[in-house]
Design a protein around this motif. Structure first.
Motif, PDB file in Angstrom:
ATOM      1  N   VAL B 106       0.632  -0.909  -0.238  1.00 26.89           N
ATOM      2  CA  VAL B 106       0.199   0.110   0.017  1.00 26.89           C
ATOM      3  C   VAL B 106       0.433   1.024   0.310  1.00 26.89           C
ATOM      4  CG1 VAL B 106      -0.992   1.479   1.496  1.00 26.89           C
ATOM      5  CG2 VAL B 106      -1.758  -1.129   0.938  1.00 26.89           C
ATOM      6  N   GLU B 107       2.044   1.330   0.617  1.00 27.74           N
ATOM      7  CA  GLU B 107       2.735   2.595   0.752  1.00 27.74           C
ATOM      8  C   GLU B 107       3.460   2.640  -0.462  1.00 27.74           C
ATOM      9  OE1 GLU B 107       3.297   5.082   3.391  1.00 27.74           O
ATOM     10  OE2 GLU B 107       0.778   3.408   3.954  1.00 27.74           O
ATOM     11  N   ALA B 108       3.849   1.670  -1.063  1.00 30.28           N
ATOM     12  CA  ALA B 108       4.830   1.240  -2.159  1.00 30.28           C
ATOM     13  C   ALA B 108       3.724   2.628  -3.891  1.00 30.28           C
ATOM     14  CB  ALA B 108       5.222   0.309  -2.841  1.00 30.28           C
ATOM     15  N   MET B 109       2.130   1.791  -3.555  1.00 29.07           N
ATOM     16  CA  MET B 109       1.416   2.765  -4.705  1.00 29.07           C
ATOM     17  C   MET B 109       1.055   3.874  -4.199  1.00 29.07           C
ATOM     18  SD  MET B 109      -2.434   0.454  -3.434  1.00 29.07           S
ATOM     19  CE  MET B 109      -1.766  -0.853  -3.506  1.00 29.07           C
ATOM     20  N   ARG B 110       0.669   4.726  -2.566  1.00 33.08           N
ATOM     21  CA  ARG B 110       0.957   5.480  -2.326  1.00 33.08           C
ATOM     22  C   ARG B 110       2.149   6.270  -2.984  1.00 33.08           C
ATOM     23  NH1 ARG B 110      -1.957   6.759   2.157  1.00 33.08           N
ATOM     24  NH2 ARG B 110      -1.715   5.348   2.963  1.00 33.08           N
ATOM     25  N   GLU B 111       3.283   6.718  -2.532  1.00 31.32           N
ATOM     26  CA  GLU B 111       4.671   6.256  -2.930  1.00 31.32           C
ATOM     27  C   GLU B 111       4.670   7.222  -4.572  1.00 31.32           C
ATOM     28  OE1 GLU B 111       7.771   4.643  -1.347  1.00 31.32           O
ATOM     29  OE2 GLU B 111       6.457   4.770   0.757  1.00 31.32           O
ATOM     30  N   VAL B 112       4.131   6.234  -4.824  1.00 30.66           N
ATOM     31  CA  VAL B 112       4.681   6.397  -6.507  1.00 30.66           C
ATOM     32  C   VAL B 112       3.352   7.506  -7.329  1.00 30.66           C
ATOM     33  CG1 VAL B 112       4.081   4.837  -8.714  1.00 30.66           C
ATOM     34  CG2 VAL B 112       5.137   3.622  -7.010  1.00 30.66           C
ATOM     35  N   ALA B 136       2.631  -0.490 -12.200  1.00 37.25           N
ATOM     36  CA  ALA B 136       2.693  -1.879 -11.629  1.00 37.25           C
ATOM     37  C   ALA B 136       4.955  -1.679 -11.289  1.00 37.25           C
ATOM     38  CB  ALA B 136       2.599  -2.972 -12.318  1.00 37.25           C
ATOM     39  N   ARG B 137       4.869  -1.484 -12.418  1.00 37.27           N
ATOM     40  CA  ARG B 137       6.800  -1.950 -12.379  1.00 37.27           C
ATOM     41  C   ARG B 137       7.416  -0.440 -10.694  1.00 37.27           C
ATOM     42  NH1 ARG B 137      10.099   0.653 -14.809  1.00 37.27           N
ATOM     43  NH2 ARG B 137       9.287   0.806 -17.031  1.00 37.27           N
ATOM     44  N   GLY B 148      12.404  -5.419   0.622  1.00 38.62           N
ATOM     45  CA  GLY B 148      12.569  -6.783  -0.312  1.00 38.62           C
ATOM     46  C   GLY B 148      13.882  -7.733   0.666  1.00 38.62           C
ATOM     47  N   HIS B 149      13.626  -8.250   1.920  1.00 38.83           N
ATOM     48  CA  HIS B 149      14.415  -8.906   1.997  1.00 38.83           C
ATOM     49  C   HIS B 149      13.419 -10.378   1.964  1.00 38.83           C
ATOM     50  CE1 HIS B 149      13.340  -6.245   5.160  1.00 38.83           C
ATOM     51  NE2 HIS B 149      13.561  -7.356   5.868  1.00 38.83           N
ATOM     52  N   GLU B 150      12.826  -9.340   3.023  1.00 39.24           N
ATOM     53  CA  GLU B 150      11.406 -10.657   2.638  1.00 39.24           C
ATOM     54  C   GLU B 150      10.527 -11.305   1.574  1.00 39.24           C
ATOM     55  OE1 GLU B 150       8.688 -10.681   6.384  1.00 39.24           O
ATOM     56  OE2 GLU B 150       9.706  -8.450   6.920  1.00 39.24           O
ATOM     57  N   ALA B 151      10.242 -10.051   0.981  1.00 38.71           N
ATOM     58  CA  ALA B 151       9.340 -10.507  -0.304  1.00 38.71           C
ATOM     59  C   ALA B 151       9.876 -10.063  -1.699  1.00 38.71           C
ATOM     60  CB  ALA B 151       8.301 -10.897  -0.328  1.00 38.71           C
ATOM     61  N   LEU B 152       9.435 -10.511  -2.528  1.00 35.80           N
ATOM     62  CA  LEU B 152       9.785  -9.889  -4.033  1.00 35.80           C
ATOM     63  C   LEU B 152       8.425  -9.935  -4.802  1.00 35.80           C
ATOM     64  CD1 LEU B 152      13.123 -10.769  -4.601  1.00 35.80           C
ATOM     65  CD2 LEU B 152      12.463  -8.467  -4.071  1.00 35.80           C
ATOM     66  N   VAL B 153       7.687  -9.248  -5.544  1.00 36.01           N
ATOM     67  CA  VAL B 153       6.437  -8.903  -6.790  1.00 36.01           C
ATOM     68  C   VAL B 153       6.771  -8.118  -7.435  1.00 36.01           C
ATOM     69  CG1 VAL B 153       4.235  -8.785  -6.618  1.00 36.01           C
ATOM     70  CG2 VAL B 153       4.857  -8.954  -4.514  1.00 36.01           C
ATOM     71  N   ASN B 164      10.034  -4.143 -21.327  1.00 39.28           N
ATOM     72  CA  ASN B 164      10.820  -3.240 -20.485  1.00 39.28           C
ATOM     73  C   ASN B 164      12.394  -4.539 -20.233  1.00 39.28           C
ATOM     74  OD1 ASN B 164      12.232  -1.862 -19.156  1.00 39.28           O
ATOM     75  ND2 ASN B 164      11.525  -0.312 -19.106  1.00 39.28           N
ATOM     76  N   ARG B 165      13.225  -4.351 -20.463  1.00 39.43           N
ATOM     77  CA  ARG B 165      14.099  -5.119 -20.558  1.00 39.43           C
ATOM     78  C   ARG B 165      14.482  -5.550 -18.784  1.00 39.43           C
ATOM     79  NH1 ARG B 165      19.871  -4.967 -20.579  1.00 39.43           N
ATOM     80  NH2 ARG B 165      20.458  -6.856 -21.856  1.00 39.43           N
ATOM     81  N   LYS B 166      13.600  -4.551 -17.673  1.00 39.33           N
ATOM     82  CA  LYS B 166      14.000  -4.588 -16.816  1.00 39.33           C
ATOM     83  C   LYS B 166      12.398  -5.633 -16.642  1.00 39.33           C
ATOM     84  CE  LYS B 166      15.300  -0.305 -14.783  1.00 39.33           C
ATOM     85  NZ  LYS B 166      14.599   1.015 -13.913  1.00 39.33           N
TER      86      LYS B 166
END
Lengths: 918, 252
Positions: B106-112, B136-137, B148-153, B164-166
């Motif tokens: 949720v924080e990630a989407m808000r920040e983006v 989404a990226r 990132g140390h616990e989970a990656l999406v 995109n190469r990423k």
């Protein structure tokens, strides 16, 4: 090039010593010249082809090299472009990080790789260097991109800067390579262009040289052919136009030379031919002049029936034809032209039929001679085939001849009608003169008998004078009539077979009173076996009577001798009658005149001895008629000897030619008659039948030929004018057939001798002095029964006379004045005998007899014809079939009649035939 | 359509949840990981859907301030997540890890969204390139930075479809896509899980296949090669084709 050199040499050699070469050429055959020319052409063609092919090969090789260089340049350029793309996309990728850019970069790199592979074959070192740099660049750029992907921009930038160094190097290397390769390609191309121009120039020079040499050679060869050919052509023209004095050039040893020699020969033969033609022309003119000189029209048709020659006389005869138009005209056209002129006698045919008929005859003329009318002209056309199939026709203008013929025919018919009138006059005269004499003689005889019966003898001498005068008159009339007939050729022969001795007995009995009258001794010196004669008994008897009565007349108290002998001579027996007297005799002059009519030995003779002077003339004529001669030997004062020689077998004149033909035909065999006219066939057949020949008849040529093959006749009698196939062609066919050619053929154009068809048969003669008593006795011994006699006569005196004779003999007499009444009485009375006059009004004797024949109950009644008419042979023949006897009125009529009656009764039902003659 | 798919997801979620709770206690960790991963994927999808719904607004050059800040966006995304999961909350009754991870999302989407405010509200520009995939990226990058140390999406795709190469799939993802998802017998939408290592650490990995819907095909459909609104050539995909995959790593 060496071949070209040779050509040039040859051309050079040709131009310098042209003269010598030309003469050498002239000795070469034309074919060799043309072959050499062709060979030169072929060689130059091959040489130039080889040259051009080589040049083309070289050019193609250079072109391939050049193309390779250009391909290399293109590859270098493409590599440069691909590298540009690669650089762009890798740069783009490092910014956008898009996979699409990476893929495009991969693609560009691949393209670059392909081009570099190509370039590697030629510049391996440079390419290898470029590859190493490209690989380094791509690797570094992708590392930079990865750094960017991982958001490591600083490292990315550094790597990208490093990559740029590699890319710059690659770019420079590629530029260098491109420039180098491009320069190489340019240089190669320039070389190709230069080389091609050189080749083109070389080829042009070569072709020009070949054309020049070829033209020179061609000119040379043509000159060697055309020059002489022109000269020869001029010569041929001159020869063709008939100038044989032209000089023929001497050509070389080639075909033209041969031709010149041939021309020389030709000129000689042409001169000879002209000489012959001139000769032929002269002959033709001669013949033409001869043809023109002919007085007849002359036309010669060729086998196609076209006119070859026609003379001007032909055009005179047929004015509608122009002489200059005739040649080449067909016979058909001539006919049509004639038809169009309307001067044709179509003979009742349609124009088409007429033309067909004429064409048919023209095609097979077989010596055709035809007379035709063209307008006012008569033309005789005679046509004949000539061996080459043509036809010669001769046209004769016979108009004048025709006119004369017509005049002649007219004259002849006039003469004939005059003769006919004369005959009629004679016939009626004989009738008219004899009828009253009949009464005079008859009644005087009757009166004499009655006078004797009544012992009234003093009347008898007078009555005898009357009777004698009547008889004399009758004999005069008969002599004159006989003479007239002889003169008019009307005297006919009645041939029969009779006993000579009997004839002599009759004659002796007749002349006995005359002998007695002048107290002459009549001595008969007659051969014992005289046999029979076939001749005209009446005429022979009359001759003997004449000679004997003359001898008796001119001899007084002397001797008259009749000696008769039968002599065997070549060609048959002859009877020689010799009458000798011891009378007054004749001078030679008198003997010469003796047999002329109306002449006696002396003019005074008539006064002293009487007579007409016709007797000896008639005797000689009769004697000739029966084939004999009469001669006289005499001496004045010592007497005369008349010798009459007569053949035992008398032949008619008309029989003689047939007799001549007879040996041709073997007796009992068959003759073939070919004639289209049934009447003519019939006539001939009858004539042949009489000659003992069977006959086969054929109505046409083909039928006749078939019959000839089948029956093989002994002879063929062939008519000439027949339809379809005429006699001539039948004759040709017969004669060309080896099996038939031996059969004799008798041509019969007009075989119309009707005498052949007539035969009178046996005729019985009555002798003049009838033994009346015997006759009467015979009649009377016949006995009773129907003794009815019918007398049919228009002359009252004649009926009365007959009645009195017959009544005296106890006959019942019925009278009828004409045939109609006679027939009625016949039907009613059924008389025993009919006495029939011939010349009567209403119905004459001939008609009456015909009628009687048609009625069955009257057919068997015997008829005795009593006539004063002179009967012709035909009439006699006709009567012989229908009447039992024919009796002439007049002299001796009574006794004749009685004799006839006696004979009739004696041979009642046998219907014997008798002819009584005065 | 949206409601139906949401209902379907809710059901699947419910089944999995029930399954994890009542069955094999020996695999309890894996089951918890599966539920956690599924929740993370669902929240990502919800946020993406919200952005997708606002595309017209975002790309409207006439409107300046779109009034779409992080707060509003987050609320709507959480609401949509709740709706889709049958009323689940991101905070209540959750295990510690799950609550933390969802909160980070949720924080990630808000920040983006907040960071992009300038671009979103910039007037005069139509298409702004702030599409759900980019969003989404960026959101996942933020998420990785946080936990990132616990989970990656991550959102990845078959390599040919990656733009995109990423987003290029890693070796494990490539293998699963090429070997597992390509099996036609495999039921559509089935999640693949595996316990493996990531960056040298043991981890639970799961890959959720995503299929093109009609709205995807505006850019990824036919005709292939045609340039889409972003300037990229279209892939030529059809509705229902495998279009991508959500890859989740849960470190042990």
């Amino acid at each position: 090039m060496s071949a070209l050199g040779q050509q040039l040499e040859a051309a050079g050699a040709a131009s310098a010593p042209t003269k010598g070469l030309a003469s050498r050429l002239a000795n070469l055959p034309i074919s060799a010249r043309v072959a050499a020319l062709t060979a030169a052409g072929l060689i130059s063609l091959v040489l130039s082809s080889v040259f051009l092919t080589q040049a083309l090969y070289r050019s193609a090789e250079r072109m391939a090299e050049t193309r390779e260089l250009f391909d290399r340049a293109a590859s270098a350029a493409a590599a440069h472009v691909a590298f540009g793309d690669l650089r762009y996309w890798l740069t783009d990728l490092s910014v956008s990080l898009l996979m699409n850019s990476q893929r495009n970069a991969d693609d560009a790199r691949e393209r670059l790789q392909v081009q570099l592979d190509r370039l590697a074959q030629h510049a391996p070192e440079a390419v290898e260097e470029i590859r190493t740099e490209v690989d380094a660049y791509v690797e570094t750029a992708l590392q930079a991109t990865d750094s960017y992907t991982q958001d490591n921009r600083i490292v990315g930038n550094a790597l990208l800067a490093k990559a740029r160094i590699h890319s710059g190097k690659v770019d420079a290397d590629l530029n260098k390579l491109v420039d180098q390769v491009k320069a190489e390609a340019e240089a190669a191309r320039n070389e190709v262009v230069a080389q091609t121009e050189k080749t083109a120039t070389g080829a042009a020079i070569l072709v020009g040289l070949l054309v020049l040499v070829g033209s020179l050679l061609t000119l040379l060869v043509l000159r060697s052919i055309v020059g002489p050919l022109r000269r020869l052509n001029r010569v041929i023209e001159d020869l063709t136009e008939g100038r044989y004095d032209v000089e023929i050039p001497q050509e070389g040893g080639d075909e033209l030379g041969a031709m010149a020699r041939t021309l020389t020969l030709f000129r000689e033969s042409a001169i000879e031919k002209k000489r012959l033609e001139d000769e032929a022309e002269r002959q033709r003119r001669t013949i033409a002049a001869a043809l023109e000189a002919i007085s007849d029209g002359f036309v010669l048709y060729d086998p196609d029936d076209r006119i070859l020659v026609a003379n001007s006389k032909y055009c005179e005869i047929f004015p509608s034809h122009r002489p200059n138009e005739l040649r080449g005209k067909s016979f058909h056209e001539i006919l049509e032209q004639n038809l169009a002129n309307g001067q044709i006698d179509l003979e009742g045919k349609s124009p088409q039929e007429w033309i067909e008929d004429r064409l048919r005859r023209h095609r097979d003329p077989a010596g055709l001679v035809d007379e035709r009318r063209f307008g006012d002209k008569w033309v005789r056309i005679s046509k004949r085939k000539i061996p080459d199939g043509g036809t010669v026709a001769v046209y004769t203008d016979i108009t004048e001849l025709k006119q004369r013929q017509v005049e002649l025919e007219r004259a002849k018919s006039k003469a004939e009608s005059a003769s006919e009138a004369k005959s009629r006059f004679l016939a009626s005269m004989s009738h008219e003169l004899r009828t009253p004499l009949n009464a005079i003689i008859g009644y005087s005889e009757m009166l004499m008998e009655e006078a004797r019966d009544h012992d009234d003898e003093e009347l008898v001498p007078d009555l005898e004078k009357i009777a004698a005068a009547g008889r004399h008159l009758l004999s005069l009339i008969n002599d004159i009539l006989d003479l007239s007939k002889i003169e008019a050729n009307k005297m006919e022969l009645f041939l029969e077979t009779f006993d000579v001795a009997e004839l002599l007995r009759d004659v002796s009995a007749t002349v006995a009173p005359l002998m007695a009258k002048n107290r002459n001794e009549f001595i008969k010196d007659i051969d014992g076996d005289l046999g029979e004669m076939h001749s005209d008994q009446t005429k022979l008897r009359q001759n003997l009577f004449n000679l004997l009565s003359n001898a008796a007349k001119f001899t007084n108290g002397g001797k008259v001798t009749l000696s008769v002998r039968r002599q065997r001579r070549a060609g048959g027996d002859w009877l020689v009658f010799k009458v000798s007297d011891t009378g007054i005799g004749m001078t030679p002059e008198q003997q010469e005149r003796l047999f002329n009519p109306f002449t006696q030995a002396d003019a005074s003779t008539t006064r002293n001895y009487g007579g007409t002077g016709l007797g000896l003339s008639i005797t000689r004529s009769f004697c000739r008629m029966i084939g004999g001669v009469v001669k006289v030997e005499s001496e004045v004062g010592k007497g005369s000897t008349f010798t009459m020689e007569v053949p035992a077998q008398c032949r008619r004149e008309s029989e003689e030619p047939q007799a001549a033909e007879m040996p041709l035909i073997t007796e009992g065999r068959t003759a073939l008659i070919i004639d289209d006219d049934p009447a003519a066939r019939n006539l001939i057949a009858r004539a042949l039948a009489e000659a003992g020949l069977a006959s086969i008849e054929a109505a046409s040529g083909p039928e006749g030929i078939a019959a000839a093959r089948e029956h093989r006749p002994a002879a063929i009698i062939l008519d000439i004018i027949m339809p379809h196939q005429d006699g001539w062609s039948v004759l040709r066919t017969l004669k060309s057939d080896p099996e038939l050619c031996t059969i004799p053929v008798i041509l019969a154009t007009i075989l119309a001798d009707r005498e052949l068809g007539l035969s009178l048969g046996a005729v019985e003669y009555l002798t003049k002095p009838i033994d009346t008593d015997k006759l009467i006795r015979t009649i009377e011994t016949y006995g009773g029964g129907n003794r009815d006699v019918l007398v049919i006569d228009d002359d009252q005196a004649s009926r009365e006379f007959l009645r009195r004779i017959l009544v005296k003999r106890k006959w019942t007499v019925h009278e009828a004045a004409d045939g109609i009444r006679g027939l009625e009485l016949m039907k009613r009375l059924k008389p025993r005998l009919v006495l029939l006059d011939l010349l009567m009004p209403e119905m004459d004797g001939f008609q009456t007899l015909s009628e009687m024949q048609s009625v069955p109950e009257l057919q068997n009644i015997p008829v005795v014809v009593v006539t004063s008419k002179d009967l012709s042979a035909n009439e006699l023949s006709w009567l012989r079939d229908r009447a039992v006897a024919v009796v002439n009125k007049g002299a001796n009529s009574r006794s004749q009649l009685v004799a006839a009656l006696e004979r009739q009764i004696g041979s009642r039902e046998t219907a014997g035939t008798a002819v009584a003659d005065g | 359509m949206e409601a139906t798919s949401a209902l379907a997801r809710s059901c699947i979620f419910a089944i999995f949840s029930g399954f994890i709770l009542v069955s094999f206690p020996t695999a309890a960790d894996e089951r918890a990981d599966l539920v956690t991963g599924t929740r993370l994927a669902e929240l990502l999808r919800a946020a993406r859907s919200v952005l997708s719904n606002y595309q017209t607004l975002i790309n409207d050059p006439a409107v300046g301030d779109k009034n779409l800040d992080g707060e509003r966006f987050t609320k709507e995304a959480i609401a949509l997540y709740a709706k889709r999961t049958g009323g689940q909350s991101i905070s209540d009754d959750l295990a510690e890890r799950d609550r933390k991870l969802l909160q980070a999302q949720v924080e990630a989407m808000r920040e983006v969204v907040d960071e992009e405010q300038d671009d979103i509200n910039r007037p005069g520009i139509g298409f702004k390139g702030f599409v759900p995939a980019v969003f989404a990226r960026l959101m996942n990058e933020k998420f990785a930075a946080k936990v990132g140390h616990e989970a990656l999406v991550r959102v990845t795709a078959p390599e040919a479809l990656v733009r995109n190469r990423k987003s290029l799939p890693d070796a494990w993802e490539t293998r699963v896509i090429n070997e597992v998802f390509s099996d036609p017998k495999r039921p559509r939408g089935e999640i693949y899980t595996e316990v493996t290592e990531v960056n040298g650490r043991p981890a639970f990995r799961m890959l959720l296949p995503e299929y093109y819907t009609e709205s995807c095909l505006t850019c990824h459909g036919v005709p292939k090669g045609e340039i889409d609104v972003t300037g990229y050539p279209k892939e030529g995909g059809k509705a229902g084709d495998l279009g991508g995959a959500i890859s989740i790593v849960l470190f042990k």
